[in-house]
Design a protein around this motif. Structure first.
Motif, short mmCIF file in Angstrom:
data_model
loop_
_atom_site.label_atom_id
_atom_site.label_comp_id
_atom_site.label_asym_id
_atom_site.label_seq_id
_atom_site.Cartn_x
_atom_site.Cartn_y
_atom_site.Cartn_z
N TRP A 71 7.52 -10.23 0.28
CA TRP A 71 7.76 -10.43 1.70
C TRP A 71 6.72 -9.70 2.55
O TRP A 71 6.15 -8.69 2.14
CB TRP A 71 9.17 -9.98 2.06
CG TRP A 71 10.20 -10.75 1.30
CD1 TRP A 71 10.76 -10.42 0.11
CD2 TRP A 71 10.76 -12.02 1.66
NE1 TRP A 71 11.65 -11.40 -0.30
CE2 TRP A 71 11.67 -12.39 0.63
CE3 TRP A 71 10.60 -12.88 2.75
CZ2 TRP A 71 12.40 -13.58 0.66
CZ3 TRP A 71 11.33 -14.06 2.78
CH2 TRP A 71 12.22 -14.40 1.75
N ALA A 72 6.49 -10.22 3.74
CA ALA A 72 5.40 -9.72 4.59
C ALA A 72 5.54 -8.23 4.89
O ALA A 72 4.55 -7.49 4.89
CB ALA A 72 5.34 -10.52 5.88
N GLY A 73 6.76 -7.77 5.18
CA GLY A 73 6.93 -6.36 5.52
C GLY A 73 6.55 -5.44 4.38
O GLY A 73 5.90 -4.41 4.58
N GLY A 74 6.95 -5.80 3.17
CA GLY A 74 6.59 -4.99 2.01
C GLY A 74 5.10 -5.01 1.74
O GLY A 74 4.51 -3.99 1.35
N GLN A 75 4.46 -6.16 1.93
CA GLN A 75 3.01 -6.22 1.75
C GLN A 75 2.29 -5.32 2.75
O GLN A 75 1.32 -4.63 2.41
CB GLN A 75 2.52 -7.66 1.90
CG GLN A 75 2.91 -8.57 0.76
CD GLN A 75 2.12 -9.86 0.77
OE1 GLN A 75 0.88 -9.84 0.75
NE2 GLN A 75 2.80 -10.98 0.81
N ALA A 76 2.77 -5.32 3.99
CA ALA A 76 2.12 -4.50 5.02
C ALA A 76 2.24 -3.01 4.70
O ALA A 76 1.25 -2.26 4.80
CB ALA A 76 2.72 -4.80 6.38
N LEU A 82 -1.85 2.20 0.48
CA LEU A 82 -3.02 2.16 -0.41
C LEU A 82 -4.29 2.53 0.35
O LEU A 82 -5.20 3.15 -0.21
CB LEU A 82 -3.16 0.78 -1.05
CG LEU A 82 -2.17 0.47 -2.18
CD1 LEU A 82 -2.22 -1.01 -2.54
CD2 LEU A 82 -2.47 1.33 -3.40
N ASP A 83 -4.36 2.14 1.62
CA ASP A 83 -5.52 2.48 2.44
C ASP A 83 -5.43 3.89 3.00
O ASP A 83 -6.45 4.46 3.44
CB ASP A 83 -5.66 1.49 3.60
CG ASP A 83 -6.06 0.09 3.13
OD1 ASP A 83 -6.54 -0.04 1.99
OD2 ASP A 83 -5.88 -0.87 3.90
N HIS A 84 -4.23 4.48 3.02
CA HIS A 84 -4.02 5.84 3.52
C HIS A 84 -3.19 6.63 2.51
O HIS A 84 -2.03 6.98 2.76
CB HIS A 84 -3.31 5.81 4.88
CG HIS A 84 -4.05 5.05 5.94
ND1 HIS A 84 -3.95 3.68 6.07
CD2 HIS A 84 -4.91 5.46 6.89
CE1 HIS A 84 -4.73 3.29 7.07
NE2 HIS A 84 -5.33 4.34 7.59
N PRO A 85 -3.75 6.89 1.33
CA PRO A 85 -2.98 7.50 0.24
C PRO A 85 -2.44 8.89 0.57
O PRO A 85 -1.48 9.34 -0.06
CB PRO A 85 -3.98 7.55 -0.92
CG PRO A 85 -5.33 7.48 -0.27
CD PRO A 85 -5.16 6.63 0.93
N GLU A 86 -3.03 9.55 1.55
CA GLU A 86 -2.55 10.89 1.91
C GLU A 86 -1.10 10.88 2.38
O GLU A 86 -0.42 11.93 2.35
CB GLU A 86 -3.45 11.50 2.98
CG GLU A 86 -3.40 10.85 4.36
CD GLU A 86 -4.27 9.60 4.49
OE1 GLU A 86 -4.32 9.05 5.61
OE2 GLU A 86 -4.90 9.20 3.49
N ILE A 87 -0.60 9.75 2.78
CA ILE A 87 0.79 9.66 3.26
C ILE A 87 1.78 9.94 2.13
O ILE A 87 2.84 10.54 2.34
CB ILE A 87 1.05 8.28 3.88
CG1 ILE A 87 0.24 8.12 5.16
CG2 ILE A 87 2.54 8.06 4.16
CD1 ILE A 87 0.24 6.72 5.72
N VAL A 88 1.43 9.49 0.92
CA VAL A 88 2.36 9.63 -0.21
C VAL A 88 1.83 10.52 -1.32
O VAL A 88 2.60 10.89 -2.22
CB VAL A 88 2.72 8.25 -0.80
CG1 VAL A 88 3.43 7.39 0.24
CG2 VAL A 88 1.49 7.53 -1.34
#
Length: 230
Positions: A71-76, A82-88
């Motif tokens: 689904w679109a929300g999960g893809q976003a 993945l583009d901001h790995p510092e978040i996780v």
């Protein structure tokens, strides 16, 4: 022999007592358009699986096969972390309403310390297990309904496209706001659903996500990643 256009897939859809066998039979390993780094067991021809399984699953008191679609929300959300790995990176993550496990798998690929993928659907749990193995990442999976559970070990909570109906969306928002008050970071992926929270929410980014008009109302959905704030 199938008649009147009925395919072997349609015949098999009525036999879903074995979730693992059903998933392997009815899906292909595909890459979501916005997240090609991840491979998932997905329905390649979405409408027959959705329509045929929805009726029988409802008779058994089980949710529709949300797990079979990216689904679109999960893809976003997945693209963003993945583009901001510092978040996780190095953090304990909850992937709530996990579906296929996409967000949780993306979090592990981005360097999360651990991921708990939560979905109440037994088919989803098996799909997540298959998908985690396909991507070579470890996930812990639960069927528990976590709404209302206050667990301080969850540092980041990922929610992909869960604001589609009430009263569920209201229950989830109340719970998530209690968690952010306790220090958790909550990211929500949403393609414009009616019940997305309207206040104390910060847009982080928007993506154009390719979707299937047979399941959505457009071929491309403008989908945002939001952060709940106090």
């Amino acid at each position: 022999m199938p008649t009147d256009g009925m395919t072997e897939t349609a015949q098999a859809a009525g036999k879903i007592s074995d979730p693992a066998a059903f998933i392997l039979r009815e899906t292909e390993v595909l890459e979501p358009p916005l997240v090609p780094e991840v491979q998932l067991h997905l329905a390649s021809d979405c409408l027959p699986l959705w329509e045929l399984t929805e009726e029988e699953l409802m008779e058994r008191g089980l949710p529709p096969p949300f797990w079979a679609f990216a689904w679109a929300g999960g893809q976003a959300v997945s693209r963003y972390i993945l583009d901001h790995p510092e978040i996780v990176a190095g953090k304990r993550v909850l992937d709530f309403g996990s579906g296929s496990g996409l967000c949780g798998i993306a979090a592990m690929k981005a360097g999360a310390a651990s991921v708990l993928a939560a979905d109440i659907d037994v088919f989803s749990v098996k799909a997540i297990e298959f998908n985690a193995k396909e991507n070579g990442v470890p996930l812990t999976v639960t069927r528990d309904d976590l709404v209302g559970r206050m667990d301080e070990s969850w540092e980041v909570i990922l929610v992909g496209d869960m604001c589609y109906e009430q009263p569920l969306a209201g229950r989830i928002e109340t719970w998530l706001r209690a968690l952010i008050a306790g220090g958790a970071d909550v990211l929500i992926g949403d393609p414009g659903r009616t019940y997305l929270p309207k206040q104390n929410i910060e847009k982080l980014i928007s993506y154009s996500v390719k979707t299937d008009r047979r399941l959505e109302d457009a071929d491309v959905k403008n989908t945002a990643v939001w952060r709940l704030v106090d």
